[in-house]
Design a protein around this motif. Structure first.
Motif, PDB file in Angstrom:
ATOM      1  N   SER A 117       0.943  -1.095   0.061  1.00 63.07           N
ATOM      2  CA  SER A 117       0.063   0.039  -0.179  1.00 63.07           C
ATOM      3  C   SER A 117       1.118   1.463  -0.298  1.00 63.07           C
ATOM      4  O   SER A 117       0.055   2.024  -0.513  1.00 63.07           O
ATOM      5  N   TRP A 118       2.625   1.238   0.245  1.00 62.85           N
ATOM      6  CA  TRP A 118       2.965   2.166   0.515  1.00 62.85           C
ATOM      7  C   TRP A 118       3.914   2.849  -1.189  1.00 62.85           C
ATOM      8  O   TRP A 118       3.999   3.314  -1.095  1.00 62.85           O
ATOM      9  N   GLY A 119       3.237   1.889  -2.730  1.00 63.04           N
ATOM     10  CA  GLY A 119       3.121   2.657  -3.441  1.00 63.04           C
ATOM     11  C   GLY A 119       5.335   1.879  -4.348  1.00 63.04           C
ATOM     12  O   GLY A 119       4.766   2.024  -5.109  1.00 63.04           O
ATOM     13  N   SER A 120       5.541   0.954  -3.177  1.00 64.13           N
ATOM     14  CA  SER A 120       6.411   0.333  -3.898  1.00 64.13           C
ATOM     15  C   SER A 120       6.176  -0.986  -4.634  1.00 64.13           C
ATOM     16  O   SER A 120       5.324  -1.205  -4.279  1.00 64.13           O
ATOM     17  N   VAL A 121       7.270  -1.274  -5.435  1.00 61.78           N
ATOM     18  CA  VAL A 121       7.120  -1.597  -6.815  1.00 61.78           C
ATOM     19  C   VAL A 121       7.652  -3.085  -7.044  1.00 61.78           C
ATOM     20  O   VAL A 121       9.180  -2.863  -6.534  1.00 61.78           O
ATOM     21  N   HIS A 122       7.553  -4.211  -7.023  1.00 59.01           N
ATOM     22  CA  HIS A 122       8.180  -5.230  -7.065  1.00 59.01           C
ATOM     23  C   HIS A 122       8.156  -6.112  -8.285  1.00 59.01           C
ATOM     24  O   HIS A 122       6.622  -6.368  -8.013  1.00 59.01           O
ATOM     25  N   ILE A 123       9.770  -6.282  -8.696  1.00 59.86           N
ATOM     26  CA  ILE A 123       9.550  -6.995  -9.682  1.00 59.86           C
ATOM     27  C   ILE A 123      10.247  -8.423  -9.104  1.00 59.86           C
ATOM     28  O   ILE A 123      11.358  -8.172  -9.098  1.00 59.86           O
ATOM     29  N   LEU A 151       7.148 -19.187  -8.765  1.00 55.30           N
ATOM     30  CA  LEU A 151       7.125 -18.093  -7.833  1.00 55.30           C
ATOM     31  C   LEU A 151       6.016 -16.921  -8.012  1.00 55.30           C
ATOM     32  O   LEU A 151       5.340 -17.229  -9.134  1.00 55.30           O
ATOM     33  N   THR A 152       5.535 -16.546  -6.770  1.00 53.96           N
ATOM     34  CA  THR A 152       4.542 -16.088  -7.111  1.00 53.96           C
ATOM     35  C   THR A 152       4.771 -14.801  -5.589  1.00 53.96           C
ATOM     36  O   THR A 152       5.446 -14.887  -4.112  1.00 53.96           O
ATOM     37  N   GLY A 153       4.333 -13.363  -5.768  1.00 58.60           N
ATOM     38  CA  GLY A 153       4.753 -12.629  -5.398  1.00 58.60           C
ATOM     39  C   GLY A 153       3.755 -12.041  -4.019  1.00 58.60           C
ATOM     40  O   GLY A 153       2.223 -12.265  -5.608  1.00 58.60           O
ATOM     41  N   TYR A 154       3.506 -11.531  -3.032  1.00 58.65           N
ATOM     42  CA  TYR A 154       2.065 -11.753  -2.541  1.00 58.65           C
ATOM     43  C   TYR A 154       2.618 -10.723  -1.315  1.00 58.65           C
ATOM     44  O   TYR A 154       3.342 -10.917  -1.066  1.00 58.65           O
ATOM     45  N   VAL A 155       1.284  -9.704  -0.836  1.00 58.80           N
ATOM     46  CA  VAL A 155       1.056  -8.943  -0.242  1.00 58.80           C
ATOM     47  C   VAL A 155       0.222  -9.244   0.749  1.00 58.80           C
ATOM     48  O   VAL A 155      -0.751  -9.248   0.714  1.00 58.80           O
ATOM     49  N   ALA A 156       0.810  -9.256   2.522  1.00 59.17           N
ATOM     50  CA  ALA A 156      -0.479  -9.641   3.131  1.00 59.17           C
ATOM     51  C   ALA A 156      -1.365  -8.352   3.288  1.00 59.17           C
ATOM     52  O   ALA A 156      -1.139  -7.263   3.257  1.00 59.17           O
ATOM     53  N   SER A 157      -2.198  -8.749   4.543  1.00 59.06           N
ATOM     54  CA  SER A 157      -3.013  -7.639   5.047  1.00 59.06           C
ATOM     55  C   SER A 157      -2.462  -6.808   5.443  1.00 59.06           C
ATOM     56  O   SER A 157      -3.301  -5.455   5.238  1.00 59.06           O
ATOM     57  N   TRP A 158      -1.737  -6.501   6.058  1.00 56.34           N
ATOM     58  CA  TRP A 158      -1.045  -6.117   7.241  1.00 56.34           C
ATOM     59  C   TRP A 158       0.676  -5.022   6.228  1.00 56.34           C
ATOM     60  O   TRP A 158       1.194  -4.502   6.983  1.00 56.34           O
ATOM     61  N   ASP A 159       0.336  -5.791   4.921  1.00 56.28           N
ATOM     62  CA  ASP A 159       1.789  -5.459   4.294  1.00 56.28           C
ATOM     63  C   ASP A 159       2.742  -5.543   4.144  1.00 56.28           C
ATOM     64  O   ASP A 159       3.703  -5.473   4.053  1.00 56.28           O
ATOM     65  N   GLY A 160       2.642  -6.904   4.419  1.00 59.75           N
ATOM     66  CA  GLY A 160       4.190  -7.948   4.863  1.00 59.75           C
ATOM     67  C   GLY A 160       4.323  -8.915   3.560  1.00 59.75           C
ATOM     68  O   GLY A 160       3.621  -8.456   2.542  1.00 59.75           O
ATOM     69  N   LEU A 161       5.969  -8.445   2.907  1.00 61.86           N
ATOM     70  CA  LEU A 161       5.738  -8.782   1.543  1.00 61.86           C
ATOM     71  C   LEU A 161       6.443  -9.741   1.776  1.00 61.86           C
ATOM     72  O   LEU A 161       7.042 -11.011   3.016  1.00 61.86           O
ATOM     73  N   ASN A 162       5.636 -11.027   1.069  1.00 61.72           N
ATOM     74  CA  ASN A 162       6.277 -12.465   0.876  1.00 61.72           C
ATOM     75  C   ASN A 162       6.809 -12.492  -0.249  1.00 61.72           C
ATOM     76  O   ASN A 162       5.652 -11.913  -1.653  1.00 61.72           O
TER      77      ASN A 162
END
Length: 194
Positions: free
Chosen positions: A119-125, A164-175
């Motif tokens: 949610s804070w606007g960073s982008v991850h590839i 491989l899959t990336g996802y963001v938890a509801s509390w903004d944890g990056l996985n």
């Protein structure tokens, strides 16, 4: 046999425009832009418009916080390329291109691309290199350009073979999750300060 066929790879929506990215037999990306209201379709040869001469191996699409549509792809040289499409008055996109691997002197990525955005606007590839290391390219609007982390080396963690899959938890944890050679799920994660 196969002449004129293309592979539909991924769709991304921006406003009332649906952009379908495809690869031709030459492994060059194109974009079919469909106006969801009128149904009008326009095809753009984004490889030609942006000057991409390689052959795509893997790709993923996403929308940036700045309102641009993006296509990240790896090529046969294991470079990560980023096509950035800015909407124009004609109802299509103006495309630019950058070789992120070269730009930031980052590790090569063989494929298995995924993207995720907290949610804070960073982008991850993220993707896997030839050794099975999880490589994460990332961008934060207030930072100076793209950066990268070799998560496998940084945490002395296990290698992955795919899925491989990336996802963001509801509390903004990056996985960033994938499979190892035994088919077990491996997850690299980061938690924001709570």
């Amino acid at each position: 046999e196969g002449v004129g066929l293309r592979q539909r790879v991924v769709d991304e929506t921006l406003g009332n425009q649906i952009v379908t990215f495809s690869l031709g037999l030459d492994r060059q990306p194109t974009a079919l832009i469909t106006d969801a209201i009128t149904g009008v379709e326009v095809e753009q040869d984004i490889a030609s418009l942006a000057g991409f001469r390689g052959q795509a191996v893997d790709l993923t699409a996403f929308t940036m916080p700045d309102g641009t549509i993006n296509l990240a792809l790896t090529d046969t040289e294991q470079s990560l390329w980023l096509f950035k499409g800015a909407p124009n008055v004609a109802g299509t996109f103006d495309w630019s291109l950058v070789n992120l691997t070269e730009l930031i002197d980052a590790p090569a990525i063989a494929g298995d691309l995924t993207t995720y955005q907290p949610s804070w606007g960073s982008v991850h590839i993220a993707g896997l290199d030839a050794r099975g290391h999880a490589i994460n390219y990332w961008f934060f609007p207030d930072a100076t350009g793209w950066r990268f982390d070799d998560l496998t080396a940084q945490f002395d963690g296990p290698t992955m073979t795919g899925g491989l899959t990336g996802y963001v938890a509801s509390w903004d944890g990056l996985n960033l999750a994938g499979l190892n050679e035994d088919g077990e799920v491996i997850v690299y994660w980061w938690a924001p300060p709570l």
